[in-house]
Design a protein around this motif. Structure first.
Motif, PDB file in Angstrom:
ATOM      1  N   LYS A  11     -25.212 -12.459  67.929  1.00 44.76           N
ATOM      2  CA  LYS A  11     -25.656 -13.797  67.506  1.00 44.76           C
ATOM      3  C   LYS A  11     -25.374 -14.835  68.585  1.00 44.76           C
ATOM      4  O   LYS A  11     -26.239 -15.642  68.922  1.00 44.76           O
ATOM      5  CB  LYS A  11     -24.982 -14.203  66.193  1.00 44.76           C
ATOM      6  CG  LYS A  11     -25.435 -15.565  65.679  1.00 44.76           C
ATOM      7  CD  LYS A  11     -24.908 -15.853  64.286  1.00 44.76           C
ATOM      8  CE  LYS A  11     -25.703 -15.127  63.247  1.00 44.76           C
ATOM      9  NZ  LYS A  11     -25.325 -15.541  61.870  1.00 44.76           N
TER      10      LYS A  11
ATOM     11  N   SER B 154     -18.153 -13.525  65.907  1.00 46.11           N
ATOM     12  CA  SER B 154     -19.509 -13.703  65.367  1.00 46.11           C
ATOM     13  C   SER B 154     -20.140 -12.360  65.083  1.00 46.11           C
ATOM     14  O   SER B 154     -19.676 -11.317  65.556  1.00 46.11           O
ATOM     15  CB  SER B 154     -20.384 -14.466  66.356  1.00 46.11           C
ATOM     16  OG  SER B 154     -20.793 -13.622  67.419  1.00 46.11           O
ATOM     17  N   GLU B 155     -21.220 -12.400  64.323  1.00 40.86           N
ATOM     18  CA  GLU B 155     -21.983 -11.184  64.083  1.00 40.86           C
ATOM     19  C   GLU B 155     -22.559 -10.687  65.405  1.00 40.86           C
ATOM     20  O   GLU B 155     -22.778 -11.458  66.343  1.00 40.86           O
ATOM     21  CB  GLU B 155     -23.127 -11.463  63.099  1.00 40.86           C
ATOM     22  CG  GLU B 155     -22.658 -11.847  61.708  1.00 40.86           C
ATOM     23  CD  GLU B 155     -23.814 -12.163  60.786  1.00 40.86           C
ATOM     24  OE1 GLU B 155     -24.969 -11.877  61.157  1.00 40.86           O
ATOM     25  OE2 GLU B 155     -23.561 -12.722  59.711  1.00 40.86           O
TER      26      GLU B 155
ATOM     27  N   LYS C 114     -27.622 -14.454  71.640  1.00 39.84           N
ATOM     28  CA  LYS C 114     -28.955 -15.038  71.448  1.00 39.84           C
ATOM     29  C   LYS C 114     -28.910 -16.547  71.637  1.00 39.84           C
ATOM     30  O   LYS C 114     -29.821 -17.147  72.208  1.00 39.84           O
ATOM     31  CB  LYS C 114     -29.473 -14.687  70.050  1.00 39.84           C
ATOM     32  CG  LYS C 114     -29.830 -13.220  69.877  1.00 39.84           C
ATOM     33  CD  LYS C 114     -30.265 -12.917  68.446  1.00 39.84           C
ATOM     34  CE  LYS C 114     -30.547 -11.436  68.264  1.00 39.84           C
ATOM     35  NZ  LYS C 114     -30.907 -11.100  66.864  1.00 39.84           N
TER      36      LYS C 114
END
Length: 358
Positions: free
Chosen positions: A287, A283-284, A290
């Motif tokens: 991300k 994932s970025e 969060k």
């Protein structure tokens, strides 16, 4: 190996892409442990790894004690198999206790109180008596031990970490606790080096390619202990360095053409996601962190070709289960069909028709 192979290898090694296991115990044993604070989601995580399994199959294995649920490694619930629970607790519980010390002090929990609570809980659970958390609260109250929600949680967790209690069979929808010595047969003790080696080999076999800091995070071990564990099994591992990061894995899996396109509806606590400190390979940056921080507000994610691609949620109705897909981008036809196939798979797992709703 290049960076694009990492998600594919992890999907294979975690058992997601090929559902290679025959039973819940096989799947848990392969992984070492499987995070299970969300019981329903953890059952689905197992179901994805066991060919043609159902929610009922995994519930039965849990009730029969073929897999157990307890606090081990990081201070959260995990599934673990009976033959591993004692050596794993002996290896990792001291570290967890250290992490809990500050909170115990705030809650006015000390060694003297734990000695009293452990004794009361042990007496109450003797002779295969299985009690719920609220019933243990009553036992403790009758012993003169005050318990609000946090104190009760820490008292019971401490008894788990001491190797006194573990999960018992469910009573309806309620969880119970059992004496570990009555639930689990005695097993041969492992030396610390043997335990470190086994834990590390389990991890890199089932989660690799992964970094040192990933293993340290997953296991709860100090970085020093994690390094020592890798040194102990280094002849059994391969390693590769990409962009300054060193990855370890037990053997290079054969990735077939059929495994190159994949779609999964995962819990955010699935081992494919939660078992790494550095999740940038799927994932970025930040991300997923969060999302995890949102707790119960967001507990399920879509994975396409090994990468985070959206979220999903379910609603269990009387005669069906409704799935809402929330992809981050417009999906191609093949991707949409792959996700719809996973929706149907989830329905089969829980024993209800599954439909996609808007």
């Amino acid at each position: 190996m290049n960076a694009s192979e990492i998600p594919k290898l992890r999907l294979h090694n975690t058992g997601l892409n090929n559902s290679p296991f025959k039973s819940p115990a096989d799947a848990v044993s392969h992984s070492g442990v499987l995070q299970a604070q969300d019981f329903a989601a953890a059952k689905w995580s197992l179901g994805l790894r066991i060919k043609d399994s159902t929610d009922k199959d995994i519930e039965e294995a849990f009730n029969e004690g073929k897999i157990l649920r307890t606090h081990v490694m990081r201070p959260t619930w995990h599934f673990v198999v009976p033959e591993d629970i004692r050596w794993m607790l002996e290896l990792t519980a001291p570290r967890v206790k250290t992490l809990l010390a500050h909170y115990n002090k705030k809650l006015e929990l000390d060694d003297a109180l734990f000695a009293r609570s452990n004794a009361a809980i042990t007496r109450a659970l003797q002779d295969h008596t299985y009690l719920t958390r609220q019933e243990l609260k009553t036992v403790l109250a009758n012993t003169g031990i005050e318990t609000d929600v946090q104190r009760l949680a820490h008292i019971i967790m401490w008894a788990e970490l001491e190797g006194l209690i573990c999960s018992g069979p469910k009573r309806g929808k309620q969880f119970t606790y059992a004496l570990l010595e009555e639930r689990v047969e005695k097993a041969k003790k492992l030396s610390r080096e043997q335990a470190l080696s086994r834990l590390a080999l389990n991890y890199f076999r089932s989660h690799g390619p992964a970094q040192l800091k990933d293993f340290s995070w997953w296991s709860g071990l100090t970085v020093k202990d994690a390094k020592n564990a890798i040194e102990l099994i280094k002849p059994k591992l391969e390693q590769v360095t990409l962009d300054g990061k060193t990855y370890w894995f037990s053997a290079r899996a054969e990735i077939t053409a059929q495994e190159s396109l994949s779609a999964f509806l995962l819990s955010i606590y699935d081992e494919y996601i939660i078992a790494y400190k550095d999740r940038s390979d799927i994932s970025e940056a930040r991300k997923i962190e969060k999302m995890i921080s949102m707790g119960n507000a967001l507990t399920a994610v879509i994975i396409l070709d090994g990468k985070l691609a959206g979220t999903w949620n379910k609603a269990l109705k009387k005669s069906r289960v409704e799935i809402r897909l929330n992809p981050f981008r417009e999906l191609g036809k093949d991707e949409q069909e792959a996700l719809e196939s996973e929706v149907a798979r989830y329905g089969k797992f829980v024993g209800l028709p599954a439909v996609v709703v808007k």
